[in-house]
Design a protein around this motif. Structure first.
Motif, short mmCIF file in Angstrom:
data_model
loop_
_atom_site.label_atom_id
_atom_site.label_comp_id
_atom_site.label_asym_id
_atom_site.label_seq_id
_atom_site.Cartn_x
_atom_site.Cartn_y
_atom_site.Cartn_z
N GLY A 1 -41.74 -2.89 78.78
CA GLY A 1 -42.17 -2.05 79.89
C GLY A 1 -41.34 -0.80 80.08
O GLY A 1 -41.87 0.23 80.51
N PHE A 2 -40.03 -0.85 79.76
CA PHE A 2 -39.14 0.26 80.08
C PHE A 2 -38.48 0.90 78.87
O PHE A 2 -37.87 1.96 78.99
N GLY A 3 -38.55 0.27 77.68
CA GLY A 3 -37.82 0.81 76.54
C GLY A 3 -36.32 0.74 76.79
O GLY A 3 -35.82 -0.15 77.47
N ASN A 4 -35.58 1.72 76.27
CA ASN A 4 -34.12 1.74 76.48
C ASN A 4 -33.75 1.93 77.94
O ASN A 4 -32.64 1.59 78.36
N GLN A 5 -34.67 2.46 78.76
CA GLN A 5 -34.37 2.66 80.17
C GLN A 5 -34.22 1.34 80.93
O GLN A 5 -33.88 1.34 82.11
N VAL A 6 -34.47 0.21 80.23
CA VAL A 6 -34.23 -1.09 80.86
C VAL A 6 -32.76 -1.22 81.25
O VAL A 6 -32.40 -1.96 82.17
N LEU A 7 -31.89 -0.45 80.58
CA LEU A 7 -30.45 -0.50 80.89
C LEU A 7 -30.16 0.12 82.25
O LEU A 7 -29.09 -0.12 82.82
N PHE A 8 -31.06 0.92 82.77
CA PHE A 8 -30.87 1.51 84.08
C PHE A 8 -31.36 0.61 85.21
O PHE A 8 -31.10 0.88 86.38
N THR A 9 -32.12 -0.43 84.88
CA THR A 9 -32.68 -1.31 85.90
C THR A 9 -31.75 -2.48 86.18
O THR A 9 -31.04 -2.95 85.29
N LYS A 10 -31.77 -2.97 87.42
CA LYS A 10 -30.93 -4.11 87.78
C LYS A 10 -31.31 -5.35 86.99
O LYS A 10 -30.45 -6.11 86.55
N THR A 11 -32.61 -5.55 86.81
CA THR A 11 -33.06 -6.73 86.06
C THR A 11 -32.60 -6.67 84.61
O THR A 11 -32.11 -7.66 84.06
N GLY A 12 -32.74 -5.49 83.97
CA GLY A 12 -32.31 -5.35 82.59
C GLY A 12 -30.81 -5.54 82.43
O GLY A 12 -30.34 -6.19 81.48
#
Length: 658
Positions: A496-507
């Motif tokens: 769903g987010f690609g590498n930007q998953v690192l910016f999310t709390k869940t990721g």
């Protein structure tokens, strides 16, 4: 008498014997534990299914009834349709529950706003009261979600709808019969057996007229009268229930089948035609030459020109027929009937491998039928790609900077781990937040809409407002999220987010980032927001055209996406790489049109192509090898040999010195 001192060789022998006993006990216990741990659960079957002996029948027939009072909606099947286990066949709609979902979400949102105000004013007592109210509202929301889930009519097995007693829109009452499903992916076979020869859980060869397959003994039950004909031929007559996997529909309902066990035998049809039809019997001769007459019962055609019969055959007997008379011989002569086979009594039935080696001629005439086991399952993750943004915003906003609820309902449900049974609840959540995004003016369609999305009209304020909306949306959906495991959840978020998953709390939580890494991510995000805001301000003030803004923003996000992996450990980067469904350098790899107010409702039956990613071997739970006990035993034996040789050499040297 003084004690006799033992020689070094005797001491060594005693020690070796003790070690062997210890090693044997250890390996034996280890094997027992391994066998217990590896024992599979018995397959399920329905005893109420009408299943004659020696005939394949469905393992289960399931009747479904209405789970509550309401109107039937989303009826997806017709009479004769095939359904899969877990499919949503229909729903019972209760309008008051749909309204309860929206009311509970609205209460939670209002309480959170009050919490923010109380926290700003440092009102401790009010904060405590609001926290209790918020917890109570969450409990109510979970209760409503559970009630909606229970109103989904889910197929309990894969099969065919052979009875349909309801129409779309019909009002039903709780317990009213709706439909019946005949299972096709698992079949059962009932055969008369000697109860002392079988036990549940055994895998057995199942023979059909056109081949052979493998089944599992699900149960051994007392004779209910259907095996009375065979009771005199068995020591302890019982009925074995054999369950066979049939996912690929290679086996047919009603097909004749049997097990290679006593008191059964195979006779050529040409020979059987010569027997008395009313009271068939055959002649047998023992190894000692004793001639006997055995009454038989004809069970049915076994294929390849053979008949399956039952009779009280002895182990050393052969079925014979009169031989052509020899000239001058006063006595009648007998010869074996060719192509006959008596299944002899065994302490236990053949395993599939033993059958092929013990009866190779029969096994060669019965090729293996590849009936897929019912225990096979999915080994891949399935998602539909990233969260959606309007095309014009693809290179300006990252996936988590746009309302997630504006993604299509089906794609959002997949990425958030929503099962089909919970779609009624999720549909209300999804629709509620779509309307909230529109009401709060966050559903922007072009760059210039940013100026009116927040009071300040800046990108950081818009991103913050969207973040709060997304947090509330994910929190409401997470009540019914049902990922198979944490790896599936992480794969969904990376999709769903690609590498930007690192910016999310869940990721960050799923990748187990350390505090120092999270701080670094926060600083990187802040710098990125400031740089993009400068470019956006330049565009809004007329100093830059839109094409240059989009190109500069695209290059910036592409660079940041690549640099993000430099801030994580090699193991975290490998996990990110293994679970990534798509690996774009561009953080916005797909173009899509988000849902708008006019397209809030999406069909859950849309058939969209879905990329797949296999579960990485590094994340799978390693299974214990069945060779462990043998490796331990082999290592112990090797150690014994080394000790024995060393002791022998020392003993010889000592003997020479003395």
């Amino acid at each position: 008498m003084p004690p006799t001192s033992e020689t070094p060789a005797a001491v060594l022998a005693h020690r070796i014997s003790a070690f062997v006993l210890f090693l044997s006990a250890f390996c034996g216990n280890h094997s027992i534990v391994a066998q217990e741990a590896g024992r599979k659960p018995l397959p399920e079957y329905d005893r109420t299914v009408e299943a004659p002996l020696f005939q394949l029948r469905p393992a289960r027939i399931r009747s479904l009834s209405a789970p509550g009072n309401g109107k039937i909606t989303h009826l997806t099947v017709n009479l004769g349709d095939h359904v899969r286990r877990g499919d949503i066949i229909a729903r019972v709609q209760v309008d008051r529950l749909d309204a309860s979902v929206r009311r509970a979400i609205g209460d939670i949102y209002a309480l959170r706003q009050q919490q923010t105000a109380a926290r700003t004013a440092d009102e401790t007592e009010k904060l405590d009261s609001l926290s209790r109210q918020l917890d109570a509202s969450k409990v109510r929301l979970r209760e409503v979600a559970e009630q909606l889930r229970n109103l989904a009519i889910v197929s309990p097995c894969s099969g065919i709808v052979d009875r349909l007693q309801v129409l779309p829109g019909e009002q039903t009452r709780q317990g009213q019969p709706l439909l019946r499903i005949v299972e096709t992916t698992r079949l059962q076979l009932r055969v008369p057996i000697d109860a002392t020869n079988l036990k549940p859980g055994q895998e057995v060869p199942v023979l059909l007229g056109r081949g052979r397959t493998v089944g599992t003994i699900a149960d051994v039950v007392a004779n209910d009268g259907s095996a009375d004909l065979y009771a005199p031929l068995l020591r302890q007559a019982a009925i074995a229930i054999v369950v066979l996997g049939n996912d690929n529909q290679a086996l047919n309902d009603g097909e004749f089948a049997y097990l290679p066990i006593a008191p059964l035998a195979l006779l050529p049809e040409t020979f059987a035609r010569t027997l008395d039809k009313l009271s068939p019997q055959v002649k047998t001769i023992s190894e000692a030459g004793e001639l006997s007459t055995i009454p038989i019962s004809v069970i049915g055609p076994a294929g390849n020109g053979k008949l399956l019969v039952a009779g009280g055959f002895a182990e050393d007997e052969r079925i014979v027929r009169p031989a052509p008379p020899e000239e001058g011989s006063p006595t009648e002569q007998w010869e074996p009937v060719p192509e006959t086979l008596i299944f002899t009594k065994q302490e236990s039935i053949y395993s599939p491998r033993q059958f092929a080696s013990a009866l190779p001629a029969l096994a060669e005439t019965l090729p293996e039928i590849a009936a897929v086991s019912h225990e096979q399952g999915e080994s891949t993750f399935k998602f539909s790609g990233p969260f959606e943004r309007p095309d014009i915003l693809q290179h300006l906003l990252m996936p988590d900077e746009y309302p997630l609820c504006l993604t299509s309902e089906k794609k959002a449900a997949e990425l958030l781990g929503i099962s089909a049974a919970d779609m009624a609840y999720f549909r209300e959540v999804h629709s509620y937040f779509q309307q909230e995004a529109i009401r709060r003016r966050l559903a922007i369609k072009q760059i210039d809409d940013l100026k009116g999305a927040t009071p300040s009209g800046t990108l950081p304020d818009y991103v913050e407002a969207v973040g709060q909306l997304n947090d509330d949306y994910v929190a409401a959906a997470s009540i019914v999220s049902d990922y198979r495991n944490e790896e599936a959840r992480l794969a969904a978020w990376i999709s769903g987010f690609g590498n930007q998953v690192l910016f999310t709390k869940t990721g960050q939580s799923l990748l187990e980032l350390e505090d120092s890494q999270i701080r670094q991510m926060r600083q990187m995000r802040q710098i990125l927001d400031e740089q993009r805001q400068d470019m956006l301000a330049s565009y809004l003030n007329g100093r830059t055209d839109r094409d240059k803004l989009m190109e500069d923003s695209r290059q910036m996000l592409q660079a940041w996406s690549s640099d993000l992996e430099l801030a994580i450990s090699p193991n975290q980067a490998e996990t990110l790489k293994l679970l990534r469904i798509e690996a774009p350098a561009d953080p916005s790899p797909a173009k899509a049109t988000p849902a708008t107010a006019s397209s809030v409702e999406q069909s859950e039956d849309d058939d969209e192509p879905a990329p797949r990613v296999a579960l990485p071997a590094a994340l799978q739970q390693p299974a214990e090898s069945p060779l462990v006990p043998y490796l331990i035993f082999g290592g112990g034996a090797l150690l014994l040999i080394v000790v024995a040789i060393t002791g022998f050499v020392l003993f010889r040297r000592r003997g020479r010195n003395s």
